[in-house]
Motif scaffolding. Structure first.
Motif, PDB file in Angstrom:
ATOM      1  N   LEU A   1       0.833  -1.201   0.000  1.00 65.81           N
ATOM      2  CA  LEU A   1       0.000   0.000   0.000  1.00 65.81           C
ATOM      3  C   LEU A   1       0.869   1.253   0.000  1.00 65.81           C
ATOM      4  N   PRO A   2       0.310   2.406  -0.374  1.00 66.23           N
ATOM      5  CA  PRO A   2       1.052   3.665  -0.235  1.00 66.23           C
ATOM      6  C   PRO A   2       1.404   3.898   1.230  1.00 66.23           C
ATOM      7  N   PRO A   3       2.533   4.557   1.509  1.00 62.76           N
ATOM      8  CA  PRO A   3       3.471   5.169   0.548  1.00 62.76           C
ATOM      9  C   PRO A   3       4.547   4.211   0.041  1.00 62.76           C
ATOM     10  N   PHE A   4       4.476   2.918   0.417  1.00 62.86           N
ATOM     11  CA  PHE A   4       5.515   1.966   0.011  1.00 62.86           C
ATOM     12  C   PHE A   4       5.406   1.589  -1.468  1.00 62.86           C
ATOM     13  N   LYS A   5       4.209   1.582  -2.006  1.00 62.55           N
ATOM     14  CA  LYS A   5       3.970   1.041  -3.334  1.00 62.55           C
ATOM     15  C   LYS A   5       4.824   1.707  -4.405  1.00 62.55           C
ATOM     16  N   GLN A   6       5.112   2.983  -4.226  1.00 62.51           N
ATOM     17  CA  GLN A   6       5.906   3.691  -5.237  1.00 62.51           C
ATOM     18  C   GLN A   6       7.367   3.258  -5.228  1.00 62.51           C
ATOM     19  N   ALA A   7       7.824   2.645  -4.139  1.00 61.84           N
ATOM     20  CA  ALA A   7       9.232   2.275  -4.022  1.00 61.84           C
ATOM     21  C   ALA A   7       9.462   0.767  -4.077  1.00 61.84           C
ATOM     22  N   VAL A   8       8.470  -0.049  -3.718  1.00 62.53           N
ATOM     23  CA  VAL A   8       8.644  -1.498  -3.594  1.00 62.53           C
ATOM     24  C   VAL A   8       8.278  -2.188  -4.898  1.00 62.53           C
ATOM     25  N   LEU A   9       9.177  -3.077  -5.360  1.00 60.69           N
ATOM     26  CA  LEU A   9       8.932  -3.842  -6.574  1.00 60.69           C
ATOM     27  C   LEU A   9       8.516  -5.279  -6.258  1.00 60.69           C
ATOM     28  N   GLN A  10       9.155  -5.902  -5.266  1.00 59.79           N
ATOM     29  CA  GLN A  10       8.872  -7.306  -4.952  1.00 59.79           C
ATOM     30  C   GLN A  10       9.118  -7.553  -3.479  1.00 59.79           C
ATOM     31  N   VAL A  11       8.277  -8.406  -2.882  1.00 61.97           N
ATOM     32  CA  VAL A  11       8.435  -8.823  -1.493  1.00 61.97           C
ATOM     33  C   VAL A  11       8.350 -10.344  -1.461  1.00 61.97           C
ATOM     34  N   THR A  12       9.264 -10.979  -0.740  1.00 60.67           N
ATOM     35  CA  THR A  12       9.237 -12.435  -0.624  1.00 60.67           C
ATOM     36  C   THR A  12       9.883 -12.843   0.696  1.00 60.67           C
ATOM     37  N   PRO A  13       9.502 -13.983   1.253  1.00 63.81           N
ATOM     38  CA  PRO A  13      10.151 -14.440   2.496  1.00 63.81           C
ATOM     39  C   PRO A  13      11.651 -14.616   2.307  1.00 63.81           C
ATOM     40  N   ALA A  14      12.398 -14.287   3.334  1.00 69.05           N
ATOM     41  CA  ALA A  14      13.858 -14.336   3.259  1.00 69.05           C
ATOM     42  C   ALA A  14      14.363 -15.771   3.315  1.00 69.05           C
TER      43      ALA A  14
END
Length: 208
Positions: free
Chosen positions: A176-189
């Motif tokens: 969600l904003p404000p992260f959406k403009q900066a985040v491309l991908q999220v995955t478990p480490a």
């Protein structure tokens, strides 16, 4: 001299039967029958057949039940959603496939990391905003967000609640904003970087 009774004719007998069928008796005594009517045979009660009952039960797959026997409990499904890590892992690929493969195998070293373990939601959310947007401004591509694993089971009771609140909340924030403009991908480490207690956050190129 006794009076001789006259037998009913067939027409009279038929008329009598019609009247008797429509008559509602006022007491349980049997309805009168014509003098020349033949006695009716009473239907015999059916003889119970144990073999027939067994065959009927078997045909309907009825299992015998004895008093005091406990019924087999059926598993009760709950309404909790699937683990958020499953949704994150199965999200559409937005980044380069080769870089994604290296990242999930723990071959890429994060440029920065933040440890939210032990924070409340009110503390973790603004800290995550500052960290991710700051890393984006500095041109970082891969950052590590540590949430902690929490416990791997749900609370018992009529209203189950998940443990590991941040582990489930952080991926939702990052979408969600404000992260959406900066985040491309999220995955478990990868396990070397915290496993299910942490997430890789791959950032967009600045200005892209």
């Amino acid at each position: 001299m006794s009076r001789r009774r006259r037998r009913l004719s067939s027409e009279e007998k038929e008329l009598w039967d019609r009247v008797a069928e429509r008559t509602i008796p006022l007491d349980p005594r049997p309805k009168p029958q014509p003098e020349n009517a033949a006695p009716e045979d009473k239907p015999k009660p059916p003889i119970a057949s144990h073999s027939h009952d067994r065959d009927l039960a078997a045909s309907h797959s009825i299992r015998g039940f004895r008093v005091g026997e406990k019924a087999n409990p059926l598993p009760r499904p709950h309404d909790l959603a699937r683990p958020i890590a499953d949704h994150v892992r199965n999200a559409p690929l937005q980044m380069d496939a080769r870089a994604f493969g290296k990242m999930t195998r723990g071959k890429l070293k994060p440029d920065a990391r933040i440890d939210l373990h032990g924070m409340t939601i009110e503390e973790a959310h603004p800290a995550l905003i500052s960290f991710v947007l700051g890393a984006y401004d500095r041109g970082h591509r891969l950052v590590l967000v540590i949430t902690g694993k929490g416990k791997d089971h749900d609370t018992p009771g009529p209203i189950p609640a998940r443990y590991g609140v941040l582990r489930h909340q952080v991926p939702q924030w990052l979408a969600l904003p404000p992260f959406k403009q900066a985040v491309l991908q999220v995955t478990p480490a990868h396990i070397r970087h915290g496993g299910h207690g942490a997430y890789y956050v791959y950032l967009r190129r600045r200005g892209a």
